[in-house]
Design a protein around this motif. Structure first.
Motif, mmCIF file in Angstrom:
data_model
loop_
_atom_site.group_PDB
_atom_site.id
_atom_site.type_symbol
_atom_site.label_atom_id
_atom_site.label_comp_id
_atom_site.label_asym_id
_atom_site.label_seq_id
_atom_site.Cartn_x
_atom_site.Cartn_y
_atom_site.Cartn_z
ATOM 1 N N ARG A 64 -80.621 -36.028 -55.008
ATOM 2 C CA ARG A 64 -80.398 -36.218 -56.437
ATOM 3 C C ARG A 64 -80.355 -34.872 -57.151
ATOM 4 O O ARG A 64 -79.463 -34.635 -57.969
ATOM 5 C CB ARG A 64 -81.486 -37.097 -57.031
ATOM 6 N N GLU A 65 -81.297 -34.003 -56.863
ATOM 7 C CA GLU A 65 -81.312 -32.689 -57.505
ATOM 8 C C GLU A 65 -80.062 -31.905 -57.123
ATOM 9 O O GLU A 65 -79.418 -31.286 -57.977
ATOM 10 C CB GLU A 65 -82.561 -31.901 -57.105
ATOM 11 N N GLU B 134 -77.072 -33.344 -59.047
ATOM 12 C CA GLU B 134 -77.116 -33.005 -60.467
ATOM 13 C C GLU B 134 -76.687 -31.561 -60.705
ATOM 14 O O GLU B 134 -75.935 -31.261 -61.633
ATOM 15 C CB GLU B 134 -78.528 -33.226 -61.016
ATOM 16 N N VAL B 135 -77.175 -30.662 -59.863
ATOM 17 C CA VAL B 135 -76.857 -29.244 -60.004
ATOM 18 C C VAL B 135 -75.403 -28.975 -59.635
ATOM 19 O O VAL B 135 -74.718 -28.171 -60.271
ATOM 20 C CB VAL B 135 -77.798 -28.391 -59.125
ATOM 21 N N LEU C 132 -72.571 -30.971 -59.515
ATOM 22 C CA LEU C 132 -71.410 -31.628 -60.116
ATOM 23 C C LEU C 132 -70.546 -30.721 -61.000
ATOM 24 O O LEU C 132 -69.310 -30.737 -60.876
ATOM 25 C CB LEU C 132 -71.843 -32.870 -60.895
ATOM 26 N N ARG D 172 -83.480 -23.355 -60.929
ATOM 27 C CA ARG D 172 -84.231 -24.571 -61.263
ATOM 28 C C ARG D 172 -85.589 -24.560 -60.588
ATOM 29 O O ARG D 172 -86.609 -24.877 -61.218
ATOM 30 C CB ARG D 172 -83.436 -25.803 -60.847
#
Length: 267
Positions: free
Chosen positions: A82-83, A86-87, A89, A250
Motif C-alpha cells: 500500500r505504501e 501510494e508513493v 502512482l 517518507r
C-alpha cells in the motif's frame, strides 16, 4: 511454485485453498468449480465456504461465490504494497505521459511477480499482465530485476526449476539467464524481448526502500513493431529513482527507517 502450499489438514489451510481458488480471470465460482479447484471433500467445502460467507470473506450471489469487499479492504492494509503504491502512482503516471506506453509496478511473492499497478498507455499493447495477476520471475523484465535482487535461495530455486515457457523466446537456459541477472545487478536495468508474450518488449528498473533493499520494480512495455526498450532506459530509471527517494523521505520523516546507505547504480 510461487506460493507455499497450504496445509490442507488445518482449518486455515482449507480457508487459504478456497480463497486462492479465485483468480484474476475467475472472479466468481460455483460450488462445483470450487470443489474441482480445491480438491476438498464436498461436506468440508460446504461447511468452510459457509463459514467464510457468514464471516464476510466470501459473498454468495445467485449460487456463485466471490471474494468480498472485506478481502479487498484487508488486502489494502498490507503496509508494504500500500505504501509503495501510494508513493509510486504519481511517478507511474508521469512515466506513462513521457513514454505514452503501458507502465507497470510489480513486487515479488515467492518465485512470481505480482503486478500491483498497471497504467495503460496512450497506445495500448497486448500485454499478458493483469492488475493483481502473477507471472513467473524468469519471463519478464520486472521479474528479472526482482530475481536478480532476491535472496540466494530464491534465485537458486528459480534457476534450478526453469521449465515454464510463456512464449517461444522465454529464456529457459540457466546459463543465459544467470548472465542476464548478473548484468541486472551491474547496470540496474533488465530487458525482455517477446519472452512473456509474442510481440511484446519491456524494460524495467528496481525500486529500493530506505534500507537499500529492492521492494519492487517499474517497467514500460510496448509492441516490438515500434517499441525500443533501450531508448526508454533513462525514463524508467528516473521513475524508479523518484519512487526510491520518495520512500526514503517518507520513512525518514516518520522516523521508521534509516535513510539509504549507499549510492544507487544510476547515481
Amino acid at each position: 511454485m510461487g506460493e507455499p502450499a497450504p496445509r490442507r489438514e488445518t482449518v486455515i489451510g482449507k480457508v487459504v485453498l478456497i480463497l486462492r481458488a479465485f483468480t484474476v480471470d475467475r472472479t466468481t465460482l460455483t460450488f462445483s468449480q470450487l470443489h474441482t479447484r480445491t480438491g476438498l471433500p464436498k461436506a468440508t467445502l460446504h461447511r468452510v465456504a459457509g463459514d467464510l460467507v457468514h464471516s464476510g470473506l466470501l459473498d454468495r450471489v445467485d449460487g456463485r461465490y466471490r471474494l468480498s469487499g472485506l478481502v479487498f479492504e484487508l488486502g489494502m492494509r498490507a503496509s508494504v504494497e500500500r505504501e509503495l503504491l501510494e508513493v509510486a502512482l504519481p511517478f507511474l503516471e508521469e512515466l506513462r505521459e513521457k513514454t505514452r506506453e503501458t507502465v507497470h509496478l510489480g513486487v515479488r511473492e515467492g518465485t512470481e511477480v505480482v503486478y500491483v499497478a498497471k497504467v495503460g498507455g496512450h497506445r495500448q499493447a497486448a500485454s499478458p499482465s493483469r492488475l493483481g495477476g502473477r507471472m513467473p520471475l524468469h519471463a519478464t523484465a520486472i521479474g528479472k530485476v526482482l530475481l536478480a535482487h532476491a535472496p540466494a535461495e530464491v534465485r537458486d530455486r528459480v534457476l534450478g526449476a526453469i521449465r515454464t515457457r510463456l512464449a517461444p523466446r522465454t529464456i529457459t537456459n540457466v546459463d543465459v539467464l544467470r548472465t542476464q541477472l548478473d548484468a541486472v545487478l551491474e547496470k540496474a536495468v533488465a530487458f525482455e524481448h517477446e519472452e512473456s508474450a509474442v510481440g511484446i518488449a519491456c524494460v524495467a528498473c528496481p525500486v529500493f526502500d530506505a534500507h537499500d533493499t529492492v521492494v519492487g520494480a517499474v517497467s514500460v512495455t510496448g509492441p516490438v513493431t515500434r517499441f525500443h526498450p533501450a531508448s526508454h532506459v533513462s525514463a524508467v530509471r528516473a521513475a524508479a529513482a523518484g519512487i526510491t527517494a520518495a520512500l526514503a523521505r517518507r520513512d525518514h520523516d516518520g522516523d521508521t527507517a534509516v535513510p539509504p546507505s549507499g549510492t544507487k547504480p544510476w547515481s
